[in-house]
Motif scaffolding. Structure first.
Motif, PDB file in Angstrom:
ATOM      1  N   UNK A   1       0.856  -1.172   0.000  1.00 38.24           N
ATOM      2  CA  UNK A   1       0.000   0.000   0.000  1.00 38.24           C
ATOM      3  C   UNK A   1       0.898   1.230   0.000  1.00 38.24           C
ATOM      4  N   UNK A   2       0.571   2.212  -0.843  1.00 37.63           N
ATOM      5  CA  UNK A   2       1.340   3.446  -0.897  1.00 37.63           C
ATOM      6  C   UNK A   2       0.406   4.628  -0.658  1.00 37.63           C
ATOM      7  N   UNK A   3       0.828   5.499   0.233  1.00 33.68           N
ATOM      8  CA  UNK A   3       0.087   6.708   0.552  1.00 33.68           C
ATOM      9  C   UNK A   3       0.905   7.909   0.105  1.00 33.68           C
ATOM     10  N   UNK A   4       0.213   8.949  -0.365  1.00 34.39           N
ATOM     11  CA  UNK A   4       0.882  10.188  -0.758  1.00 34.39           C
ATOM     12  C   UNK A   4       0.250  11.331   0.025  1.00 34.39           C
ATOM     13  N   UNK A   5       1.099  12.194   0.567  1.00 36.33           N
ATOM     14  CA  UNK A   5       0.635  13.304   1.390  1.00 36.33           C
ATOM     15  C   UNK A   5       1.332  14.579   0.940  1.00 36.33           C
ATOM     16  N   UNK A   6       0.548  15.650   0.750  1.00 37.43           N
ATOM     17  CA  UNK A   6       1.085  16.967   0.417  1.00 37.43           C
ATOM     18  C   UNK A   6       0.699  17.907   1.549  1.00 37.43           C
ATOM     19  N   UNK A   7       1.682  18.507   2.196  1.00 33.01           N
ATOM     20  CA  UNK A   7       1.387  19.413   3.310  1.00 33.01           C
ATOM     21  C   UNK A   7       0.780  20.707   2.787  1.00 33.01           C
ATOM     22  N   UNK A   8       0.136  21.398   3.687  1.00 33.38           N
ATOM     23  CA  UNK A   8      -0.423  22.710   3.366  1.00 33.38           C
ATOM     24  C   UNK A   8       0.610  23.777   3.741  1.00 33.38           C
ATOM     25  N   UNK A   9       0.595  24.905   3.048  1.00 29.74           N
ATOM     26  CA  UNK A   9       1.536  25.966   3.409  1.00 29.74           C
ATOM     27  C   UNK A   9       1.142  26.581   4.754  1.00 29.74           C
TER      28      UNK A   9
ATOM     29  N   UNK B   1       5.155  13.691   1.047  1.00 29.38           N
ATOM     30  CA  UNK B   1       5.606  12.427   1.622  1.00 29.38           C
ATOM     31  C   UNK B   1       5.032  11.277   0.834  1.00 29.38           C
ATOM     32  N   UNK B   2       5.830  10.245   0.655  1.00 27.27           N
ATOM     33  CA  UNK B   2       5.367   8.981   0.122  1.00 27.27           C
ATOM     34  C   UNK B   2       5.599   7.962   1.226  1.00 27.27           C
ATOM     35  N   UNK B   3       4.518   7.347   1.679  1.00 28.19           N
ATOM     36  CA  UNK B   3       4.590   6.369   2.759  1.00 28.19           C
ATOM     37  C   UNK B   3       4.150   5.025   2.207  1.00 28.19           C
ATOM     38  N   UNK B   4       5.050   4.061   2.307  1.00 30.14           N
ATOM     39  CA  UNK B   4       4.795   2.719   1.770  1.00 30.14           C
ATOM     40  C   UNK B   4       4.685   1.737   2.932  1.00 30.14           C
ATOM     41  N   UNK B   5       3.639   0.916   2.898  1.00 32.44           N
ATOM     42  CA  UNK B   5       3.436  -0.105   3.920  1.00 32.44           C
ATOM     43  C   UNK B   5       3.374  -1.458   3.229  1.00 32.44           C
ATOM     44  N   UNK B   6       4.413  -2.270   3.442  1.00 31.53           N
ATOM     45  CA  UNK B   6       4.482  -3.596   2.830  1.00 31.53           C
ATOM     46  C   UNK B   6       5.058  -4.580   3.837  1.00 31.53           C
TER      47      UNK B   6
ATOM     48  N   UNK C   1      -2.275   7.013   9.139  1.00 33.13           N
ATOM     49  CA  UNK C   1      -1.519   7.582   8.030  1.00 33.13           C
ATOM     50  C   UNK C   1      -1.424   9.101   8.181  1.00 33.13           C
ATOM     51  N   UNK C   2      -2.550   9.757   8.452  1.00 32.37           N
ATOM     52  CA  UNK C   2      -2.535  11.211   8.593  1.00 32.37           C
ATOM     53  C   UNK C   2      -1.697  11.653   9.788  1.00 32.37           C
ATOM     54  N   UNK C   3      -1.742  10.898  10.870  1.00 31.16           N
ATOM     55  CA  UNK C   3      -0.908  11.230  12.026  1.00 31.16           C
ATOM     56  C   UNK C   3       0.576  11.128  11.687  1.00 31.16           C
ATOM     57  N   UNK C   4       0.966  10.028  11.039  1.00 32.15           N
ATOM     58  CA  UNK C   4       2.360   9.872  10.610  1.00 32.15           C
ATOM     59  C   UNK C   4       2.745  10.988   9.644  1.00 32.15           C
ATOM     60  N   UNK C   5       1.885  11.248   8.656  1.00 32.86           N
ATOM     61  CA  UNK C   5       2.190  12.233   7.626  1.00 32.86           C
ATOM     62  C   UNK C   5       2.386  13.618   8.233  1.00 32.86           C
ATOM     63  N   UNK C   6       1.502  14.025   9.109  1.00 31.81           N
ATOM     64  CA  UNK C   6       1.635  15.341   9.736  1.00 31.81           C
ATOM     65  C   UNK C   6       2.905  15.435  10.581  1.00 31.81           C
ATOM     66  N   UNK C   7       3.211  14.390  11.324  1.00 37.58           N
ATOM     67  CA  UNK C   7       4.412  14.374  12.160  1.00 37.58           C
ATOM     68  C   UNK C   7       5.671  14.501  11.299  1.00 37.58           C
ATOM     69  N   UNK C   8       5.780  13.667  10.271  1.00 34.05           N
ATOM     70  CA  UNK C   8       6.996  13.670   9.450  1.00 34.05           C
ATOM     71  C   UNK C   8       7.086  14.921   8.571  1.00 34.05           C
TER      72      UNK C   8
END
Length: 92
Positions: A1-9, A18-23, A73-80
């Motif tokens: 599974x691959x997740x993509x996250x774009x932060x807000x300014x 961010x690209x987060x891959x879970x395998x 996923x959103x928690x990880x994405x925001x943290x990183x």
């Protein structure tokens, strides 16, 4: 599974993709950062982050036995994303 996250300014800070891959129980996270002076491009940010993921240039990687929910996923994405924005030595 691959997740993509774009932060807000935020306050004219850099934006992060961010690209987060879970395998097989492993979470791998790669990132690209756009300076506040540059024009942000989701496509370009994703391409850079995916390229770093393939090359093993990761922000972090860790074991996670159970599957990842959208909230996790959103928690990880925001943290990183915040970590990458605040630490210019991690990603260029």
């Amino acid at each position: 599974i691959m997740y993509i996250f774009h932060s807000r300014p935020v306050d004219k800070q850099a934006r992060v993709t961010l690209v987060i891959k879970y395998v097989d129980g492993i979470v791998s996270i790669a990132a690209s950062r756009c300076s506040a002076k540059d024009n942000f491009s989701r496509k370009k940010g994703r391409q850079i982050a995916e390229g770093r993921l393939v090359k093993g240039k990761l922000v972090d990687s860790f074991e996670k036995k159970d599957s990842m929910s959208n909230v996790e996923f959103l928690n990880y994405a925001n943290y990183y994303a915040e970590m990458v924005v605040n630490d210019s030595t991690k990603v260029h």
